[in-house]
Design a protein around this motif. Structure first.
Motif, PDB file in Angstrom:
ATOM      1  N   GLY A  64       4.079  10.030  -7.313  1.00 33.36           N
ATOM      2  CA  GLY A  64       4.988  10.306  -8.421  1.00 33.36           C
ATOM      3  C   GLY A  64       4.249  10.608  -9.709  1.00 33.36           C
ATOM      4  N   ALA A  65       3.189   9.861  -9.958  1.00 36.13           N
ATOM      5  CA  ALA A  65       2.386  10.107 -11.155  1.00 36.13           C
ATOM      6  C   ALA A  65       1.725  11.479 -11.085  1.00 36.13           C
ATOM      7  CB  ALA A  65       1.326   9.020 -11.317  1.00 36.13           C
ATOM      8  N   GLU A  86       0.837  -1.207   0.000  1.00 39.25           N
ATOM      9  CA  GLU A  86       0.000   0.000   0.000  1.00 39.25           C
ATOM     10  C   GLU A  86       0.868   1.251   0.000  1.00 39.25           C
ATOM     11  OE1 GLU A  86      -2.474  -0.420   3.460  1.00 39.25           O
ATOM     12  OE2 GLU A  86      -3.798  -1.864   2.498  1.00 39.25           O
ATOM     13  N   GLU A  87       1.957   1.203   0.764  1.00 41.93           N
ATOM     14  CA  GLU A  87       2.867   2.350   0.800  1.00 41.93           C
ATOM     15  C   GLU A  87       3.511   2.566  -0.572  1.00 41.93           C
ATOM     16  OE1 GLU A  87       6.660   4.141   3.288  1.00 41.93           O
ATOM     17  OE2 GLU A  87       6.179   2.025   3.484  1.00 41.93           O
ATOM     18  N   ALA A  88       3.940   1.474  -1.196  1.00 44.59           N
ATOM     19  CA  ALA A  88       4.567   1.569  -2.517  1.00 44.59           C
ATOM     20  C   ALA A  88       3.580   2.123  -3.548  1.00 44.59           C
ATOM     21  CB  ALA A  88       5.087   0.207  -2.950  1.00 44.59           C
ATOM     22  N   ALA A  89       2.340   1.671  -3.467  1.00 42.97           N
ATOM     23  CA  ALA A  89       1.321   2.172  -4.393  1.00 42.97           C
ATOM     24  C   ALA A  89       1.094   3.670  -4.183  1.00 42.97           C
ATOM     25  CB  ALA A  89       0.016   1.410  -4.206  1.00 42.97           C
ATOM     26  N   LYS A 109      -1.451   6.502   5.514  1.00 48.38           N
ATOM     27  CA  LYS A 109      -2.289   5.423   6.046  1.00 48.38           C
ATOM     28  C   LYS A 109      -1.476   4.141   6.198  1.00 48.38           C
ATOM     29  CE  LYS A 109      -6.690   7.017   4.134  1.00 48.38           C
ATOM     30  NZ  LYS A 109      -7.757   6.716   3.153  1.00 48.38           N
ATOM     31  N   ALA A 110      -0.690   3.819   5.180  1.00 52.22           N
ATOM     32  CA  ALA A 110       0.125   2.599   5.226  1.00 52.22           C
ATOM     33  C   ALA A 110       1.166   2.683   6.334  1.00 52.22           C
ATOM     34  CB  ALA A 110       0.794   2.359   3.874  1.00 52.22           C
ATOM     35  N   ASN A 111       1.777   3.847   6.498  1.00 50.49           N
ATOM     36  CA  ASN A 111       2.763   4.017   7.561  1.00 50.49           C
ATOM     37  C   ASN A 111       2.122   3.873   8.932  1.00 50.49           C
ATOM     38  OD1 ASN A 111       4.966   4.396   5.873  1.00 50.49           O
ATOM     39  ND2 ASN A 111       4.633   6.597   5.736  1.00 50.49           N
ATOM     40  N   GLY A 116      -1.826  10.155  -3.176  1.00 51.74           N
ATOM     41  CA  GLY A 116      -0.657   9.297  -2.969  1.00 51.74           C
ATOM     42  C   GLY A 116      -0.031   9.529  -1.607  1.00 51.74           C
ATOM     43  N   GLU A 117       0.076  10.783  -1.226  1.00 53.84           N
ATOM     44  CA  GLU A 117       0.644  11.103   0.091  1.00 53.84           C
ATOM     45  C   GLU A 117      -0.252  10.577   1.208  1.00 53.84           C
ATOM     46  OE1 GLU A 117       1.092  15.333  -0.148  1.00 53.84           O
ATOM     47  OE2 GLU A 117       2.877  15.208  -1.391  1.00 53.84           O
TER      48      GLU A 117
END
Length: 57
Positions: free
Chosen positions: A21-22, A12-15, A41-43, A35-36
């Motif tokens: 980035g996109a 989830e963090e990578a996504a 949330k993942a962190n 994205g941020e």
């Protein structure tokens, strides 16, 4: 917490990083912000995993 959950949270963090980035590349502030948010949330979930692991020891 299983290894599967930890891997899911890392994915989830990578996504979130890819989405951020996109957003930067396309100059889309909304996509970048999403994205941020996804990364945050993942962190948060990963921190919860670490706390649970610490109390299991």
């Amino acid at each position: 917490m299983g290894i599967g959950d930890k891997a899911k949270h890392a994915a989830e963090e990578a996504a979130g990083k890819l989405k951020e980035g996109a957003g930067k590349a396309s100059d889309d502030e909304k996509l970048q912000a999403e994205g941020e948010t996804d990364q945050s949330k993942a962190n948060f979930k990963q921190a919860g995993d670490n706390v649970r692991d610490a109390f299991k020891k």
